[in-house]
Design a protein around this motif. Sequence first.
Motif, PDB file in Angstrom:
ATOM      1  N   VAL A  52      43.287  63.050  56.273  1.00 43.69           N
ATOM      2  CA  VAL A  52      43.624  62.150  55.353  1.00 43.69           C
ATOM      3  C   VAL A  52      45.177  61.774  55.485  1.00 43.69           C
ATOM      4  O   VAL A  52      45.741  62.724  55.156  1.00 43.69           O
ATOM      5  CB  VAL A  52      43.458  62.517  53.837  1.00 43.69           C
ATOM      6  CG1 VAL A  52      43.677  61.484  52.644  1.00 43.69           C
ATOM      7  CG2 VAL A  52      41.888  62.925  53.688  1.00 43.69           C
ATOM      8  N   TRP A  54      48.443  59.217  54.045  1.00 48.96           N
ATOM      9  CA  TRP A  54      49.047  58.536  53.009  1.00 48.96           C
ATOM     10  C   TRP A  54      50.157  57.585  53.415  1.00 48.96           C
ATOM     11  O   TRP A  54      51.153  58.364  54.199  1.00 48.96           O
ATOM     12  CB  TRP A  54      49.194  59.616  51.759  1.00 48.96           C
ATOM     13  CG  TRP A  54      50.020  58.939  50.758  1.00 48.96           C
ATOM     14  CD1 TRP A  54      49.232  58.664  49.409  1.00 48.96           C
ATOM     15  CD2 TRP A  54      51.403  58.754  50.351  1.00 48.96           C
ATOM     16  NE1 TRP A  54      50.439  57.918  48.586  1.00 48.96           N
ATOM     17  CE2 TRP A  54      51.575  57.975  49.086  1.00 48.96           C
ATOM     18  CE3 TRP A  54      52.487  59.026  51.139  1.00 48.96           C
ATOM     19  CZ2 TRP A  54      52.836  57.800  48.543  1.00 48.96           C
ATOM     20  CZ3 TRP A  54      53.843  58.586  50.845  1.00 48.96           C
ATOM     21  CH2 TRP A  54      54.091  58.024  49.419  1.00 48.96           C
ATOM     22  N   GLN A  64      46.372  65.797  54.346  1.00 50.82           N
ATOM     23  CA  GLN A  64      44.926  66.662  54.141  1.00 50.82           C
ATOM     24  C   GLN A  64      44.281  66.885  55.363  1.00 50.82           C
ATOM     25  O   GLN A  64      43.962  65.889  56.071  1.00 50.82           O
ATOM     26  CB  GLN A  64      44.053  66.215  52.960  1.00 50.82           C
ATOM     27  CG  GLN A  64      44.398  66.516  51.500  1.00 50.82           C
ATOM     28  CD  GLN A  64      43.526  65.910  50.589  1.00 50.82           C
ATOM     29  OE1 GLN A  64      42.301  65.651  50.850  1.00 50.82           O
ATOM     30  NE2 GLN A  64      43.655  66.360  49.207  1.00 50.82           N
ATOM     31  N   TRP A  86      45.607  71.272  51.770  1.00 50.96           N
ATOM     32  CA  TRP A  86      46.886  70.356  51.646  1.00 50.96           C
ATOM     33  C   TRP A  86      47.867  70.923  52.553  1.00 50.96           C
ATOM     34  O   TRP A  86      48.205  71.951  52.637  1.00 50.96           O
ATOM     35  CB  TRP A  86      47.479  70.295  50.257  1.00 50.96           C
ATOM     36  CG  TRP A  86      46.547  69.817  49.260  1.00 50.96           C
ATOM     37  CD1 TRP A  86      45.660  70.375  48.546  1.00 50.96           C
ATOM     38  CD2 TRP A  86      46.810  68.434  48.762  1.00 50.96           C
ATOM     39  NE1 TRP A  86      45.095  69.242  47.825  1.00 50.96           N
ATOM     40  CE2 TRP A  86      45.806  68.109  47.850  1.00 50.96           C
ATOM     41  CE3 TRP A  86      47.749  67.433  49.204  1.00 50.96           C
ATOM     42  CZ2 TRP A  86      45.563  67.239  46.917  1.00 50.96           C
ATOM     43  CZ3 TRP A  86      47.642  66.344  48.242  1.00 50.96           C
ATOM     44  CH2 TRP A  86      46.564  66.083  47.316  1.00 50.96           C
ATOM     45  N   SER A 131      40.685  62.226  44.615  1.00 54.18           N
ATOM     46  CA  SER A 131      41.006  61.014  45.003  1.00 54.18           C
ATOM     47  C   SER A 131      41.328  60.629  46.474  1.00 54.18           C
ATOM     48  O   SER A 131      41.568  59.369  46.828  1.00 54.18           O
ATOM     49  CB  SER A 131      42.677  60.686  44.375  1.00 54.18           C
ATOM     50  OG  SER A 131      42.535  60.895  43.008  1.00 54.18           O
ATOM     51  N   TYR A 132      41.253  61.593  47.364  1.00 55.75           N
ATOM     52  CA  TYR A 132      41.435  61.503  48.892  1.00 55.75           C
ATOM     53  C   TYR A 132      40.482  61.563  49.624  1.00 55.75           C
ATOM     54  O   TYR A 132      40.594  61.159  50.814  1.00 55.75           O
ATOM     55  CB  TYR A 132      42.738  62.332  49.171  1.00 55.75           C
ATOM     56  CG  TYR A 132      44.012  62.144  48.384  1.00 55.75           C
ATOM     57  CD1 TYR A 132      44.881  60.918  48.427  1.00 55.75           C
ATOM     58  CD2 TYR A 132      44.545  62.894  47.243  1.00 55.75           C
ATOM     59  CE1 TYR A 132      45.979  60.848  47.917  1.00 55.75           C
ATOM     60  CE2 TYR A 132      45.527  62.766  46.596  1.00 55.75           C
ATOM     61  CZ  TYR A 132      46.375  61.614  46.771  1.00 55.75           C
ATOM     62  OH  TYR A 132      47.481  61.404  46.113  1.00 55.75           O
ATOM     63  N   ILE A 218      45.696  54.657  51.414  1.00 52.11           N
ATOM     64  CA  ILE A 218      44.991  56.071  51.817  1.00 52.11           C
ATOM     65  C   ILE A 218      44.089  55.554  53.205  1.00 52.11           C
ATOM     66  O   ILE A 218      43.328  54.794  53.108  1.00 52.11           O
ATOM     67  CB  ILE A 218      43.851  56.324  50.733  1.00 52.11           C
ATOM     68  CG1 ILE A 218      44.826  56.604  49.396  1.00 52.11           C
ATOM     69  CG2 ILE A 218      43.347  58.010  51.423  1.00 52.11           C
ATOM     70  CD1 ILE A 218      46.028  57.753  49.673  1.00 52.11           C
TER      71      ILE A 218
END
Length: 246
Positions: A52, A54, A64, A86, A131-132, A218
């Motif tokens: 992930v 951002w 992530q 994370w 959220s991710y 994202i």
Amino acid sequence: MKKMITALAACAALSAALSAVAAPAQAATKDPVSALKAQLVPGHGVRFTETVAWSNGTEESEIQDRKGVFQFDKKGVAAFDINIHWDDDTYGRQRAVGVGNITYHTGGVMPMVLPEGKTWYKVKSYGVPDSYGQILNPAEPKTLAALIKHGKSTKNSITGTITFKDLKQASAWWAGAKAPSSFDSTKVSYTLTLTSGGLVSRVQSKFTATEAGRQAMIAVDSRYSGWGAKVSVKAPDPAKVTTDFR
């Protein structure tokens, strides 16, 4: 000679007939939705890994790494188990286990907010656990059909754009996240990579959301393997589960 010509003509006719029968079957195995439905056997599933990223327009970072598994029933996803790491260790490691319409969360901030002796927080929900995560679930036939409808297909990929609203109507995975309707117009761009058998091997998605006047993008890159393998996802020990905070 006449007999030979007749025999060759008969062989040609038989070959053409067999090809006509075989062609639709071969094409069907390459249809992604049909290929997916063939994998939906209870007790079986698919594994995945994902990263992930951002970005706020000026800064970009990978935040992530995830790995998990979906367990199937005859309609789609019956359970999931996702481990979240994370990269900056802000929240350490987290895990989400979903069985039916119940999701259990552990790790992250949970040790600080749960009652003593409890390590799992239970909520009534099914879908993206935070959220991710990857909001496009290629293990849902209706979702896959919607992505095909809103995209452009080539031999081994599907590329397109879909709004949160349209995705919500097709996908229980995304609808379960209960995103506010104010985000319905948000567009998700995506590319699905397919195997020669029509199964999804990779999903790349990205979207930009605006909240409190700030924008953030994202981007999630997910890879799927072991379609149809036996998997087992179980709920945590009930003695370790709570629905309360301290």
